[in-house]
Design an enzyme around this catalytic site. Sequence first.
Site, short mmCIF file in Angstrom:
data_model
loop_
_atom_site.label_atom_id
_atom_site.label_comp_id
_atom_site.label_asym_id
_atom_site.label_seq_id
_atom_site.Cartn_x
_atom_site.Cartn_y
_atom_site.Cartn_z
N THR A 17 9.36 138.62 23.94
CA THR A 17 8.76 137.97 22.77
C THR A 17 7.52 138.72 22.29
O THR A 17 6.92 139.51 23.01
CB THR A 17 8.37 136.51 23.09
N ASP A 18 7.15 138.41 21.05
CA ASP A 18 5.91 138.97 20.49
C ASP A 18 4.78 137.95 20.65
O ASP A 18 4.96 136.92 21.31
CB ASP A 18 6.11 139.40 19.03
N PHE A 19 3.64 138.22 20.05
CA PHE A 19 2.48 137.34 20.21
C PHE A 19 2.70 135.92 19.71
O PHE A 19 2.02 134.99 20.13
CB PHE A 19 1.26 137.96 19.52
N SER A 20 3.70 135.73 18.82
CA SER A 20 3.95 134.39 18.29
C SER A 20 4.97 133.61 19.12
O SER A 20 5.29 132.47 18.79
CB SER A 20 4.42 134.48 16.84
#
Length: 140
Positions: A17-20
């Site tokens: 996943t990314d930061f969100s």
Amino acid sequence: MRDDRHHMQIRVYYEDTDFSGIVYHANYLRFMERGRTNHLRLMGAEQHALFTEAQAETPGFAFVVRSMQIDFLKPARMDDMLDVVTWPVAVKGASITLAQEVRRGADVLVKAQVRVAFISEGRAQPIPKALRVLMKADKV
């Protein structure tokens, strides 16, 4: 394999996943690569013998992604269980076109069409008969 389509389950981990907290777009490419690899692995019981035969006919062969069309429809999130579905669309002279979907339950999250080229010594070559039979491009 179900209905001539390869299904592979993948769990989404934090690293995907990314930061969100949603799956980073490039990771879908990794998921689909695994699906294509496993699809090829499960296509036939005599796969190793056929690859040995193809190697004798066309030494140093490889499959490479030539093109990909991809639509990102909905996000996947950490801990989701995804189903990567792969099926052949067409086998032509030196290439194979595969359709792929990444699903979460009934929801299609990503759709892709991938054209894979068969190469030897850096150039496109006709797919050897042994592999065409494996991919059900030729009648046995």
